[in-house]
Scaffold this motif. Structure first.
Motif, PDB file in Angstrom:
ATOM      1  N   GLU A 172      44.498  33.785  33.988  1.00 55.36           N
ATOM      2  CA  GLU A 172      43.126  33.309  34.215  1.00 55.36           C
ATOM      3  C   GLU A 172      42.527  33.990  35.448  1.00 55.36           C
ATOM      4  O   GLU A 172      41.367  34.406  35.454  1.00 55.36           O
ATOM      5  CB  GLU A 172      43.111  31.793  34.418  1.00 55.36           C
ATOM      6  N   GLN A 173      43.335  34.079  36.503  1.00 55.26           N
ATOM      7  CA  GLN A 173      42.860  34.746  37.723  1.00 55.26           C
ATOM      8  C   GLN A 173      42.577  36.222  37.447  1.00 55.26           C
ATOM      9  O   GLN A 173      41.577  36.776  37.910  1.00 55.26           O
ATOM     10  CB  GLN A 173      43.889  34.603  38.842  1.00 55.26           C
TER      11      GLN A 173
ATOM     12  N   PHE B  74      41.739  37.592  34.592  1.00 55.07           N
ATOM     13  CA  PHE B  74      40.523  37.726  33.775  1.00 55.07           C
ATOM     14  C   PHE B  74      39.270  37.514  34.617  1.00 55.07           C
ATOM     15  O   PHE B  74      38.270  38.225  34.470  1.00 55.07           O
ATOM     16  CB  PHE B  74      40.557  36.741  32.593  1.00 55.07           C
ATOM     17  N   TYR B  75      39.334  36.550  35.505  1.00 57.76           N
ATOM     18  CA  TYR B  75      38.185  36.264  36.365  1.00 57.76           C
ATOM     19  C   TYR B  75      37.805  37.498  37.184  1.00 57.76           C
ATOM     20  O   TYR B  75      36.636  37.890  37.259  1.00 57.76           O
ATOM     21  CB  TYR B  75      38.530  35.094  37.288  1.00 57.76           C
ATOM     22  N   LEU B  76      38.815  38.127  37.779  1.00 56.51           N
ATOM     23  CA  LEU B  76      38.544  39.321  38.593  1.00 56.51           C
ATOM     24  C   LEU B  76      38.034  40.472  37.724  1.00 56.51           C
ATOM     25  O   LEU B  76      37.084  41.171  38.092  1.00 56.51           O
ATOM     26  CB  LEU B  76      39.800  39.742  39.346  1.00 56.51           C
ATOM     27  N   GLN B  77      38.639  40.646  36.570  1.00 54.19           N
ATOM     28  CA  GLN B  77      38.204  41.724  35.668  1.00 54.19           C
ATOM     29  C   GLN B  77      36.774  41.488  35.186  1.00 54.19           C
ATOM     30  O   GLN B  77      35.990  42.424  35.077  1.00 54.19           O
ATOM     31  CB  GLN B  77      39.140  41.817  34.464  1.00 54.19           C
TER      32      GLN B  77
END
Lengths: 438, 252
Positions: free
Chosen positions: A386-387, A389-392
């Motif tokens: 999840e982290q 994906f958030y950054l991407q």
């Protein structure tokens, strides 16, 4: 008899008789008596195998089979040292080159602390030192401590005088020189921080040259009443290095002791960090950050012994393991019957970056008092998806996002380091390592 | 700008989207409404590049390029922004540092020079003021320990910093009190212009009082079953979603 045909034990015994011969008949001194005693214990106990519970995951036999020699020639110069200094760190300096104290390269111009050798302290019958030496680190419990006590020709003693606060940290450089052969060294240090005194030490471990290198170091720490000692321990050795390191501390009433170990190098690393809280209201923190890649193995064993009431301890060890690297964390916490109102916390967190990296973790709490707060926890897993994906989703590429998250994970430990330039230096080293994986 | 054609998607063999068609032109605000489980958030996630879903049919063109073939970071770099329904907490990474990295990565992808620290700080200050965020907020770890409202404001703040051409707001209004809702809506309205577009995914009409849409679409069981102007949202607010369920039942 050549090195190849000698057993390991025969080789260690040979090293011991060589060092005995160098004493020119002065073998009946109390110091040498202590060493011989340690050699006897070592001979009797032998080296631990993987059948030994404390060495279950760490097989030292194959690495120690190399034809190590203790006395190899070396040239310690300012130029050599300059590669291993810490940028922008205003500090004093102690150099242990191949385990040998090099006074001409050591710079401690401060009357509030004193430096002497163990041999000298025994010769002078300096009771303040001789009564402590080899009593903190335990020959009986750890054969490598016994071996170090037996073979360390001349350990170093750093004393911080009562009530004195040392203005700058002391950089203790432990360098193994494997340029001229397979080198085995036995660095030995006693750090005695007297009542109400305060000091910070930065220990760096490095290896020069491509031959096999083995460092078996022992640091004994005595933190007296209301004294404070913070050790930052940086292991930056090369892939040909085996490190066995024991740091044992006795912490007195109202005293504060902390050690932050950052392990970035060495093919096989075994750290034993043992603490006995011998007085009330003492505080101890052990932190560790381990980066594993290749076939690196890093084994951290800790013992936090709460012998007295109202003490506080915390342990946080974080591992980032990639490739085929292995991490071991074994944390024992003892809370003795008298140690009421103990506050003890232990945590081991691991991020595994590959399917072939392994962590073996074992918390061990033995509590004999009833009014205590103790907790422990261990987590291991991959990076949080999840982290990632958030950054991407904000435009940060996968590799950069990964480095950012790992850096944040590591940052938790780096923040514990009280010397800004050391923290910055390690931060840069870690960033480079994490980006190298891209 | 965005063309969704016959989009079908599933998760673990369960079909969620069953043929979505939607065209979004520059300067338009589209609201996507619908009952729970209709596929609203799935659509938002697929557009942003979440990998949990399998697209089984159809395609999506963004500025003429096949969106579904792009990685999440490539989509963000080309101007897509998803305001998360549940923004994730990232301990140890400050909001400021994170945004600086994100902004410079986006700039790099466009062949622009990275912003220097001073310029970045200036822009950040300006945008933070828009969302009524104070400086200490930006130094804290990303979303760690933030309240629900703070997290949503932070999403819109990030949007303001990254200046996307297509922003997808996934239930940004959920969990917001009326004051926070107004701040968020003001933030969005300040960014509206003739060149960028918004897709506002919401269950309730409330947010649309403040972010007035050009088009409203009703999503139900993976399909857009009705489209209209902003008055459709008002109608839905009054009569709820039950009529769709009835209407759909009749058709079967």
């Amino acid at each position: 008899m050549s090195h190849d045909t000698m057993t390991l034990m025969e080789r260690f015994n040979k090293e011991f008789s060589l060092s005995e011969q160098s004493l020119n008949g002065l073998t009946e001194t109390p110091f040498h008596h202590l060493r011989r005693q340690a050699m006897d214990i070592f001979t009797q106990k032998g080296l631990p195998t993987v059948r030994h519970e404390e060495w279950k995951y760490t097989n030292i036999f194959s690495v120690l089979q190399k034809p190590f020699q203790k006395s190899l020639p070396f040239t310690a110069t300012e130029t050599v040292l300059s590669h291993y200094t810490i940028p922008d760190l205003d500090c004093y300096r102690i150099v242990l080159y191949n385990g040998v104290y090099i006074p001409e390269l050591s710079l401690v111009e401060n009357d509030d602390c004193s430096i002497t050798t163990v041999a000298h302290a025994f010769h002078e019958e300096n009771n303040a030192i001789t009564s402590l030496y080899a009593t903190i680190a335990n020959n009986e419990k750890n054969p490598f401590v016994a071996l170090n006590t037996a073979l360390a020709d001349n350990g170093l003693v750093l004393t911080v005088k009562s009530g004195k606060s040392i203005d700058k940290p002391i950089h203790i450089m432990m360098i193994n020189d494997a340029q001229y052969g397979s080198v085995m060294t036995m660095p030995r240090l006693l750090i005695s921080v007297e009542k109400n005194a305060k000091i910070g030490c930065v220990v760096t471990s490095n290896t020069i040259g491509d031959n096999p290198s083995w460092k078996n170091s022992v640091i004994e720490c005595v933190v007296a009443e209301n004294a404070s000692l913070h050790i930052v321990n940086c292991q930056n050795d090369t892939d040909n290095a085996t490190i066995i390191e024991t740091v044992e501390a006795h912490v007195a009433t109202d005293a504060h002791y902390a050690m932050t170990t950052v392990s970035l190098g060495g093919n096989l690393v075994r750290n034993d960090a043992n603490v006995v809280m011998k007085g009330k209201n003492a505080e101890t923190h052990l932190y560790g950050l381990i980066l594993g890649n290749g076939k690196r193995l890093v084994d951290n064993h800790t013992i936090m012994d709460h012998a007295m009431p109202h003490c506080e301890s915390s342990e946080l060890y974080k591992y980032i393991l990639d490739d085929k690297s292995t991490g071991v964390f074994n944390g024992k916490v003892f809370v003795r019957e008298d140690a009421q109102k103990t506050n003890a916390y232990q945590s081991n967190r691991t991020i595994l970056l590959s399917d072939t990296a392994t962590i073996n973790t074992k918390p061990q709490l033995e509590i004999f008092a009833d009014d205590v707060k103790c907790s422990h926890g261990a987590t291991s897993g991959q990076l949080d998806e999840e982290q990632m994906f958030y950054l991407q989703a904000r435009g940060i590429g996968k590799e950069k996002a990964r480095a950012l998250l790992l850096h944040a994970f590591a940052g938790d430990i780096i923040q514990k380091i009280p010397f800004t330039s050391v923290a910055d230096w390690l931060d840069r080293a870690i960033s480079m390592r994490l980006h190298d994986n891209e | 700008m965005l063309n969704i054609n016959n989009l079908h998607a599933s998760i673990e063999d369960k079909q969620i989207l069953k043929g979505i068609n939607l065209q979004v032109n520059p300067g338009e605000v589209h609201a996507i409404m619908g009952p729970n489980g209709s596929g609203k958030s799935t659509l938002a996630s697929i557009l942003a590049g979440r990998e949990d879903y399998t697209v089984t049919d159809g395609n999506v063109l963004f500025k003429g390029n096949e969106l579904l073939e792009m990685s999440p970071e490539e989509r963000a770099q080309s101007g897509i922004f998803l305001a998360f329904q549940y923004p994730v907490e990232i301990p140890g990474v400050s909001t400021a540092n994170f945004l600086k990295t994100a902004l410079n990565e986006v700039r790099k992808s466009r062949g622009e020079e990275p912003l220097d620290a001073m310029d970045f700080l200036k822009i950040m200050k300006q945008k933070a003021a828009l969302l009524e965020l104070d400086h200490s907020f930006l130094q804290r770890s990303l979303n760690e320990g933030f309240s629900g409202g703070e997290k949503k404001r932070n999403e819109i703040f990030q949007m303001a910093m990254l200046e996307p051409t297509l922003a997808i707001l996934d239930e940004t209004d959920s969990g917001l009190d009326i004051d926070a809702l107004k701040i968020v809506a003001n933030g969005v309205n300040a960014l509206r212009n003739d060149y960028n577009s918004f897709i506002v995914v919401t269950h309730y009409q409330r947010l649309l009082n403040y972010i007035v849409p050009d088009f409203v679409h009703v999503l139900y069981k993976g399909k857009i079953v009705r489209s209209g102007g902003k008055e459709l949202a008002m109608e839905l607010e009054e009569i709820g979603y039950d009529w769709i369920k009835e209407e759909m039942a009749e058709n079967i």
